[in-house]
Write a protein that holds these residues in place. Structure first.
Motif, PDB file in Angstrom:
ATOM      1  N   LEU A   1      14.079 -55.651 -30.251  1.00  0.00           N
ATOM      2  CA  LEU A   1      12.965 -55.012 -31.159  1.00  0.00           C
ATOM      3  C   LEU A   1      12.664 -56.063 -32.007  1.00  0.00           C
ATOM      4  O   LEU A   1      13.143 -56.927 -32.651  1.00  0.00           O
ATOM      5  CB  LEU A   1      13.518 -53.600 -31.693  1.00  0.00           C
ATOM      6  CG  LEU A   1      14.171 -52.728 -30.992  1.00  0.00           C
ATOM      7  CD1 LEU A   1      14.832 -51.747 -31.985  1.00  0.00           C
ATOM      8  CD2 LEU A   1      13.240 -52.098 -30.084  1.00  0.00           C
TER       9      LEU A   1
ATOM     10  N   GLU B   1       9.179 -54.979 -37.129  1.00  0.00           N
ATOM     11  CA  GLU B   1       8.482 -53.661 -37.376  1.00  0.00           C
ATOM     12  C   GLU B   1       9.090 -52.561 -37.110  1.00  0.00           C
ATOM     13  O   GLU B   1       9.510 -51.374 -37.231  1.00  0.00           O
ATOM     14  CB  GLU B   1       7.132 -53.484 -36.857  1.00  0.00           C
ATOM     15  CG  GLU B   1       6.227 -52.417 -37.380  1.00  0.00           C
ATOM     16  CD  GLU B   1       4.866 -52.451 -36.955  1.00  0.00           C
ATOM     17  OE1 GLU B   1       4.040 -51.328 -36.965  1.00  0.00           O
ATOM     18  OE2 GLU B   1       4.330 -53.408 -36.555  1.00  0.00           O
ATOM     19  N   ALA B   2       9.556 -52.596 -35.520  1.00  0.00           N
ATOM     20  CA  ALA B   2      10.089 -51.451 -34.869  1.00  0.00           C
ATOM     21  C   ALA B   2      11.453 -51.084 -35.345  1.00  0.00           C
ATOM     22  O   ALA B   2      12.021 -50.089 -35.570  1.00  0.00           O
ATOM     23  CB  ALA B   2      10.347 -51.905 -33.349  1.00  0.00           C
TER      24      ALA B   2
ATOM     25  N   GLU C   1      10.984 -49.166 -38.569  1.00  0.00           N
ATOM     26  CA  GLU C   1      10.861 -48.068 -38.321  1.00  0.00           C
ATOM     27  C   GLU C   1      12.075 -47.115 -37.868  1.00  0.00           C
ATOM     28  O   GLU C   1      12.240 -45.963 -38.272  1.00  0.00           O
ATOM     29  CB  GLU C   1       9.612 -47.877 -37.070  1.00  0.00           C
ATOM     30  CG  GLU C   1       8.367 -48.174 -37.788  1.00  0.00           C
ATOM     31  CD  GLU C   1       7.511 -48.345 -36.484  1.00  0.00           C
ATOM     32  OE1 GLU C   1       7.769 -47.978 -35.409  1.00  0.00           O
ATOM     33  OE2 GLU C   1       6.229 -48.757 -36.680  1.00  0.00           O
ATOM     34  N   LEU C   2      12.739 -47.879 -36.796  1.00  0.00           N
ATOM     35  CA  LEU C   2      14.053 -47.278 -36.452  1.00  0.00           C
ATOM     36  C   LEU C   2      14.886 -47.011 -37.614  1.00  0.00           C
ATOM     37  O   LEU C   2      15.384 -45.714 -37.936  1.00  0.00           O
ATOM     38  CB  LEU C   2      14.539 -48.096 -35.426  1.00  0.00           C
ATOM     39  CG  LEU C   2      15.749 -47.347 -34.885  1.00  0.00           C
ATOM     40  CD1 LEU C   2      15.755 -46.241 -34.196  1.00  0.00           C
ATOM     41  CD2 LEU C   2      16.465 -48.716 -33.921  1.00  0.00           C
TER      42      LEU C   2
END
Length: 166
Positions: free
Chosen positions: A143, A146-147, A150-151
């Motif tokens: 990932l 940014e992902a 977010e996660l």
């Protein structure tokens, strides 16, 4: 294990809806996805720690002690910080003590309290294990930054909503 040509969680969600459980289908898919992600991550963590002859719980114990100012903590505080049952702390300390990675020492001012203290071999091992985990797991999640942010944010909100911390 061979890869399936479809996402089994998507199929389970479709089946949930088809059986009239459409209100529960998104939650079922979310929970199942988290459980499966946990299985995948733990398999990768265990594979990374295997050459160091460590389980994740023993690694966490050593890393926690290595992060402390003195290298030692009361067993009760270890359990609270790692969010595990006292029996799990005792088991991890016992196993690490058998290998000379930690030692139990009396508290300087409270005779009722026993501390677990990391040894030099424990520090050396946890350093090498951390290098492996950083290289093979933590920087290789598949990932982007940014992902991952977010996660982590979504999971933090979930954990807080369920009383994991205040």
């Amino acid at each position: 294990m061979s890869k399936l040509p479809f996402d089994p969680i998507d199929e389970a969600q479709r089946q949930w809806v088809a059986h009239g459980w459409e209100d529960a289908a998104p939650g079922m898919a979310a929970v199942t996805s988290i459980v499966r992600a946990h299985q995948i991550l733990m398999a990768r963590v265990e594979e990374s720690l295997r050459p160091h002859d460590l389980t994740f719980s023993r690694y966490e114990l050593l890393q926690l002690l290595a992060f402390t100012r003195t290298g030692a903590l009361p067993l009760s505080r270890i359990g609270a910080r790692l969010q595990v049952h006292p029996a799990s702390v005792t088991n991890a300390v016992d196993r690490c003590e058998q290998r000379g990675l930690v030692k139990r020492v009396p508290h300087a001012t409270d005779r009722r309290t026993t501390l677990a203290e990391i040894t030099d071999p424990g520090r050396e091992l946890v350093s090498k294990a951390t290098e492996s985990l950083n290289r093979e797991v933590f920087t290789a999640l598949g990932l982007d930054e940014e992902a991952i942010g977010e996660l982590t944010g979504v999971l933090k909100h979930f954990r807080q909503a369920h009383g994991d911390f205040s």
